[in-house]
Motif scaffolding. Structure first.
Motif, PDB file in Angstrom:
ATOM      1  N   LEU A  90       0.852  -1.176   0.000  1.00 20.44           N
ATOM      2  CA  LEU A  90       0.000   0.000   0.000  1.00 20.44           C
ATOM      3  C   LEU A  90       0.893   1.233   0.000  1.00 20.44           C
ATOM      4  O   LEU A  90       1.957   1.235   0.615  1.00 20.44           O
ATOM      5  CB  LEU A  90      -0.903  -0.004   1.233  1.00 20.44           C
ATOM      6  CG  LEU A  90      -1.856  -1.185   1.339  1.00 20.44           C
ATOM      7  CD1 LEU A  90      -2.575  -1.170   2.679  1.00 20.44           C
ATOM      8  CD2 LEU A  90      -2.850  -1.182   0.191  1.00 20.44           C
ATOM      9  N   LEU A  91       0.455   2.263  -0.677  1.00 17.64           N
ATOM     10  CA  LEU A  91       1.244   3.484  -0.792  1.00 17.64           C
ATOM     11  C   LEU A  91       0.695   4.553   0.142  1.00 17.64           C
ATOM     12  O   LEU A  91      -0.513   4.779   0.192  1.00 17.64           O
ATOM     13  CB  LEU A  91       1.232   3.973  -2.243  1.00 17.64           C
ATOM     14  CG  LEU A  91       1.746   2.949  -3.251  1.00 17.64           C
ATOM     15  CD1 LEU A  91       1.525   3.439  -4.667  1.00 17.64           C
ATOM     16  CD2 LEU A  91       3.214   2.634  -3.003  1.00 17.64           C
ATOM     17  N   ARG A  92       1.603   5.176   0.850  1.00 22.27           N
ATOM     18  CA  ARG A  92       1.231   6.236   1.792  1.00 22.27           C
ATOM     19  C   ARG A  92       2.140   7.439   1.585  1.00 22.27           C
ATOM     20  O   ARG A  92       3.277   7.300   1.154  1.00 22.27           O
ATOM     21  CB  ARG A  92       1.359   5.747   3.224  1.00 22.27           C
ATOM     22  CG  ARG A  92       0.377   4.661   3.590  1.00 22.27           C
ATOM     23  CD  ARG A  92       0.347   4.472   5.107  1.00 22.27           C
ATOM     24  NE  ARG A  92      -0.638   3.504   5.499  1.00 22.27           N
ATOM     25  CZ  ARG A  92      -1.925   3.775   5.721  1.00 22.27           C
ATOM     26  NH1 ARG A  92      -2.362   4.994   5.556  1.00 22.27           N
ATOM     27  NH2 ARG A  92      -2.754   2.829   6.096  1.00 22.27           N
ATOM     28  N   THR A  93       1.612   8.593   1.945  1.00 22.24           N
ATOM     29  CA  THR A  93       2.404   9.809   1.875  1.00 22.24           C
ATOM     30  C   THR A  93       2.928  10.157   3.264  1.00 22.24           C
ATOM     31  O   THR A  93       2.301   9.868   4.275  1.00 22.24           O
ATOM     32  CB  THR A  93       1.576  10.986   1.312  1.00 22.24           C
ATOM     33  OG1 THR A  93       0.341  11.063   2.017  1.00 22.24           O
ATOM     34  CG2 THR A  93       1.307  10.808  -0.162  1.00 22.24           C
ATOM     35  N   THR A  94       4.079  10.774   3.271  1.00 27.83           N
ATOM     36  CA  THR A  94       4.718  11.211   4.509  1.00 27.83           C
ATOM     37  C   THR A  94       4.166  12.586   4.912  1.00 27.83           C
ATOM     38  O   THR A  94       3.507  13.258   4.107  1.00 27.83           O
ATOM     39  CB  THR A  94       6.242  11.333   4.308  1.00 27.83           C
ATOM     40  OG1 THR A  94       6.489  12.378   3.366  1.00 27.83           O
ATOM     41  CG2 THR A  94       6.850  10.010   3.845  1.00 27.83           C
ATOM     42  N   PRO A  95       4.461  13.030   6.123  1.00 29.18           N
ATOM     43  CA  PRO A  95       4.060  14.390   6.510  1.00 29.18           C
ATOM     44  C   PRO A  95       4.615  15.454   5.541  1.00 29.18           C
ATOM     45  O   PRO A  95       3.959  16.473   5.298  1.00 29.18           O
ATOM     46  CB  PRO A  95       4.641  14.552   7.920  1.00 29.18           C
ATOM     47  CG  PRO A  95       4.651  13.147   8.456  1.00 29.18           C
ATOM     48  CD  PRO A  95       5.018  12.280   7.272  1.00 29.18           C
ATOM     49  N   LYS A  96       5.788  15.204   5.002  1.00 25.72           N
ATOM     50  CA  LYS A  96       6.376  16.128   4.023  1.00 25.72           C
ATOM     51  C   LYS A  96       5.464  16.255   2.804  1.00 25.72           C
ATOM     52  O   LYS A  96       5.238  17.354   2.287  1.00 25.72           O
ATOM     53  CB  LYS A  96       7.762  15.604   3.619  1.00 25.72           C
ATOM     54  CG  LYS A  96       8.524  16.476   2.663  1.00 25.72           C
ATOM     55  CD  LYS A  96       9.912  15.861   2.406  1.00 25.72           C
ATOM     56  CE  LYS A  96      10.714  16.665   1.418  1.00 25.72           C
ATOM     57  NZ  LYS A  96      12.046  16.077   1.173  1.00 25.72           N
ATOM     58  N   ALA A  97       4.920  15.138   2.338  1.00 31.46           N
ATOM     59  CA  ALA A  97       4.012  15.160   1.186  1.00 31.46           C
ATOM     60  C   ALA A  97       2.686  15.809   1.544  1.00 31.46           C
ATOM     61  O   ALA A  97       2.123  16.577   0.746  1.00 31.46           O
ATOM     62  CB  ALA A  97       3.778  13.746   0.664  1.00 31.46           C
TER      63      ALA A  97
END
Length: 154
Positions: A90-97
């Motif tokens: 599964l793909l997740r974004t970081t807080p930076k994204a």
């Protein structure tokens, strides 16, 4: 003999200019491509697999792996093993994204407004319809292995 310019040349040229200007406006993010891919991952945060992303974008597995690796190396995306199917990621974004995506969306809006300057909303509607119809007209001729990677700023 008359030289006929392929429609694709105009579309590719426009895409290159568009992506070049967009990259300049988003240079502070430290990436120069895959903004749309990152926004898709963000929108589906944790629900999108690499395979599903590839299908959504019309891209093959190896291209998607390269894109995810690039965004991971830049600190915007990470993979997480799907607890329901350990073969999937599964793909997740970081807080930076999460912080960057609103800026990306704003720049997409600005770019779309800029590119459509002096073009009426009705003309843009027709333009999108024509592009869609051209795509539909060509699909029966496309090979199964075709990679629709439209990220020209590689």
């Amino acid at each position: 003999m008359e030289i006929i310019e392929p429609i694709s040349r105009k579309l590719i040229h426009l895409a290159k200019i568009y992506l070049n200007v967009l990259s300049g406006r988003l240079a502070h993010l430290g990436i120069n491509r895959y903004y749309y891919v990152m926004s898709l991952i963000h929108a589906e945060n944790g629900k999108l697999t690499q395979k599903a992303l590839g299908e959504k974008l019309g891209m093959d597995k190896s291209a998607i792996v390269g894109i995810i690796d690039y965004l991971t190396d830049k600190g915007y995306v990470y993979r997480e093993v799907n607890p329901a199917d350990r073969r999937q990621h599964l793909l997740r974004t970081t807080p930076k994204a999460v912080k960057a995506v609103p800026d990306i969306m704003a720049k997409f809006n600005e770019m779309n407004d800029t590119v459509a300057t002096d073009i009426s909303p009705k003309e843009m509607e027709i333009f999108y319809k024509v592009l869609h119809q051209m795509e539909e007209n060509l699909k029966p001729y496309a090979t199964k292995e075709m990679d629709l990677d439209l990220n020209f700023n590689k």
